[in-house]
Design an enzyme around this catalytic site. Sequence first.
Site, PDB file in Angstrom:
ATOM      1  N   TRP A  86       0.720  -1.199   0.043  1.00 32.02           N
ATOM      2  CA  TRP A  86       0.061   0.059   0.048  1.00 32.02           C
ATOM      3  C   TRP A  86       0.862   1.184  -0.290  1.00 32.02           C
ATOM      4  O   TRP A  86       2.015   1.169   0.593  1.00 32.02           O
ATOM      5  CB  TRP A  86      -0.582   0.066   1.317  1.00 32.02           C
ATOM      6  CG  TRP A  86      -2.015  -0.801   1.189  1.00 32.02           C
ATOM      7  CD1 TRP A  86      -2.295  -1.931   0.246  1.00 32.02           C
ATOM      8  CD2 TRP A  86      -3.108  -1.192   1.867  1.00 32.02           C
ATOM      9  NE1 TRP A  86      -3.427  -2.480   0.324  1.00 32.02           N
ATOM     10  CE2 TRP A  86      -3.874  -1.953   1.522  1.00 32.02           C
ATOM     11  CE3 TRP A  86      -3.506  -0.305   3.241  1.00 32.02           C
ATOM     12  CZ2 TRP A  86      -5.201  -2.409   2.228  1.00 32.02           C
ATOM     13  CZ3 TRP A  86      -4.523  -0.726   3.798  1.00 32.02           C
ATOM     14  CH2 TRP A  86      -5.541  -1.641   3.312  1.00 32.02           C
ATOM     15  N   LYS A  87       0.485   2.223  -0.746  1.00 37.16           N
ATOM     16  CA  LYS A  87       1.083   3.458  -0.769  1.00 37.16           C
ATOM     17  C   LYS A  87       0.400   4.394   0.055  1.00 37.16           C
ATOM     18  O   LYS A  87      -0.579   4.922  -0.163  1.00 37.16           O
ATOM     19  CB  LYS A  87       1.077   3.969  -2.166  1.00 37.16           C
ATOM     20  CG  LYS A  87       1.990   5.409  -2.544  1.00 37.16           C
ATOM     21  CD  LYS A  87       1.912   5.729  -3.684  1.00 37.16           C
ATOM     22  CE  LYS A  87       3.026   6.860  -4.090  1.00 37.16           C
ATOM     23  NZ  LYS A  87       2.853   8.071  -3.125  1.00 37.16           N
TER      24      LYS A  87
END
Length: 850
Positions: A499-500
């Site tokens: 996940w960013k």
Amino acid sequence: MAQRSITLVINILKDSLVKVNSLNTFVFRSFFKPASSAGTEEASSAKRSRQESPQSNGKIGEPEKKIQRKSEEADNRNAKQNVQTNGKNKDTKKASPKASKTSPKNKNTSSPFKKQINDIKKEIKQEKETVDSKLNITSSPFKKQISDAEKDISNEKENEKSDSKHVEVKSEPKSSKDDDASKQNSSKDDNANVKKLSVEANQCGAEYNPASARYHPIKDAYWKAKQSTPYLALARTFEMIEDTKGRYKMVEILANFLSSVLLLNPDDLLSCIYLSINQLAPAYEGVELGVAETTLMKVIAVSTGRELKFIKTQTQEIGDLGIVAERSRVSQRMMFTPKPLTVQTVYQKLRTIAKSSGKAKSPIIHDLFVASRYSEARYIIRSLIGKMRIGIAEKSLFQALATALVSSRGYDENYKKKKQSEADIKKDIEDITFLLKTAYCQCPNFDKIVSTLLTHGIDDLLKYCTMEPGVPLKPMLAHPTRGVSEVMDRLKGNITCEWKYDGERAQIHGDKNGTVNIYSRNQENNTTKYPDIINRIDHFKKDTVQSYIVDSEVVAWDIEQKQILPFQVLSTRKRKNVDVEEIKVQVCVYAFDLLYLNGEALTSKNFEDRRQLLRDNFNEVEGEFQFATSCDTNDPDDIQGFLENSIKGNCEGLMIKSLDNDATYEIAKRSHKWLKLKKDYLTGVGDSLDLVVIGGYIGKGKRTGVYGGFLLACYDDENEEYQSICKIGTGLNDEDLSTHAKFFKEHTIPAPKSYYRYDATLAPDTWFEAVQVWEVKCADLSLSPVHKAAIGIIDPEKGISLRFPRFIRIRDDKSTEDATGAQQVAYMYRNQDQVKNQKTNAAEFDDDFY
Ligand SMILES: *[C@@H]1O[C@H](CO)[C@@H](O)[C@H](O)[C@H]1NC(C)=O
Ligand SMILES: *[C@@H]1O[C@H](CO)[C@@H](O)[C@H](O)[C@H]1NC(C)=O
Ligand SMILES: *[C@@H]1O[C@H](CO)[C@@H](O)[C@H](O)[C@H]1NC(C)=O
Ligand SMILES: *[C@@H]1O[C@H](CO)[C@@H](O)[C@H](O)[C@H]1NC(C)=O
């Protein structure tokens, strides 16, 4: 070969002749200047300042009065001195009535000639001696050339001399002993004067020219080996750079100056480097100048006896306090010449100023300002304001330093240029530039890099400039992509998706003494911003851990809902000196990489191994310290699903990382081993861009009094220039508009920078310094006949512009050089579906950017 040396000799001759000529006129001018003129000017300037003083006194207060009085005294004393000298001259004339009677004219003409010739001789001798002594050479290949040149010039002089002899002869027989004595006397005086003047012109460096095409690091430097490097030489270098448009020429000028420093007094290299990039210490030490302009104006007013109001108006008109300061210095006459400033003094004084509290700054600034000559004042004042306006970025600096290192070792012991092919030199410069950059990435500290260079040499640079907890690193950056299929195209091996997180990058450093520091993406010291993380970190690390550097993203955390909050919430948190008791916005650390563990740098290990070490040595605690949510998969459908999950989880999208063996941590690179895939691609709005504001258009109607629109630019890393990409007026509410108007009022400049690229039809009403980055979204990118972004990459003539750009937010965490690059803009343009589908015989784009 023969031809080359002939050209060399000719050039040296030319140089010397030019010098002789300019000296001629110089001596003539100073000689024929009426003896009293200096005194008159002195007196009138004293009068002027006396006239001005009553008005200014009331406004600026006591200290000024004192200084004013002092300078008046100085003027008076000076005037007296002048009267005395004049009187003395008269006396001597009286004592020799015959001589003056016989041929006053002859006396005047013969003596300057003599002096002139002496002077020229002296100059040649001096120059020869300087070169010799600087290099300590016994037999130089230049010796013959110089002596040839000398012969030539003295022949020429001989002719002139015989002319003047002719004149002199007439008066000679009549001269008595008395006469001789007086003549000697006065000529001693004159000689002393002219000597002083010519020495001044020759040695003060006002003519120093590091931009000359055949710059010679020893001969063209006017200071000697082991002498402190004069600050004026650096100021002259800045002047030349400021007058230059091309980046390559700029690098060359700086390299010329630095090569002189390296050969004459390498101990000054560090100060020169810091002054060139206008830093005083590594970024993480947070030693910052940024003295308020009003403070500086007051000092200038007090020191020059001018009115503050006058300085203010001038600054408004000219738009540069540095220039105003320089001009004020010119008009201020000194009774004594202060000792020339050296780069060391200036650097040390700037450091003292940075570290002093508000009131203590002014006296030090005053000292510096009063001692400055020529353009020195301009650059001292600009340093103090924090805006050099010469555009030397790190990249240029490394190239210049590498060039200087290569060129300074390009001479043999006889000071003969070693034979080396252009290609070899070019390759050496490239290699050394790379070494310097790499060293700087893992150890962004010029003190250490320069001292290593000077003590151990370039080859051992990386051995000594190593990674250490406590010293922030440049972070590895990801390359943007526009969809899962592109990800699959780019990364062929096994990959992982993370996940960013939409927060702030944080490098957490722990040393073996248990000291913890936290640094930002720009190597700023944000330790005092996160006392909560620092208090807790020991619970997260296992007993195996003594020292470490963790790479992570800090995100605002909702304790009740147990979920991530958007970036906007995090940005409301205090930026420094946070008190743990008063924290309202809780944060969670999402760790994704481990760069250093127990005395060992891990950056040359692959990502999979580093991640394993991170997981093995740290514990997760929900809402406080977690590993980035990840998924190892090569299946496009899985990736698509994971991307959608990340967005539901309040993230920006995905980071996709290669698990290949060679997937090392690439410091300071936008590497292709890391890709980012933002949710914007899903909505089709396009990725956001980070753009630099370079100008404003005056608002009309509802936007009267503020800027109604702005001109934005991307940063072209290759040419180090800002290229216009769009005008923007959308997405800005009233509050934004007034914030921007207020902010940019402090950053207006009278004319665009030489490194702004734009079309005249788009010239804004007001130009700004490149100081702020905005995040901007748009509908799409299109080729533009007027905008200059990525010009020459997609189309030789056309740039790229944004359609329907919208302001999203200010990116305080990004420097203007971190703005979206020209290559990235080109890349985003090419990857739009409609462009892709047109397909495209366009050349394969340059993969090698970051
Ligand atoms: C960063 O700030 C902390 C707290 O002020 C300080 O102790 C530390 O020495 C600083 N780090 C560096 C490298 O200057
Ligand atoms: C990719 O991952 C699979 C499963 O973990 C493994 O068997 C395979 O060897 C990996 N391939 C490469 C090229 O590393
Ligand atoms: C740890 O502390 C010792 C003694 O106080 C000091 O000499 C040393 O430099 C410190 N080490 C680090 C990595 O800060
Ligand atoms: C980090 O610290 C510096 C210096 O205190 C400060 O100017 C900057 O705004 C901080 N950065 C962030 C992202 O809070």
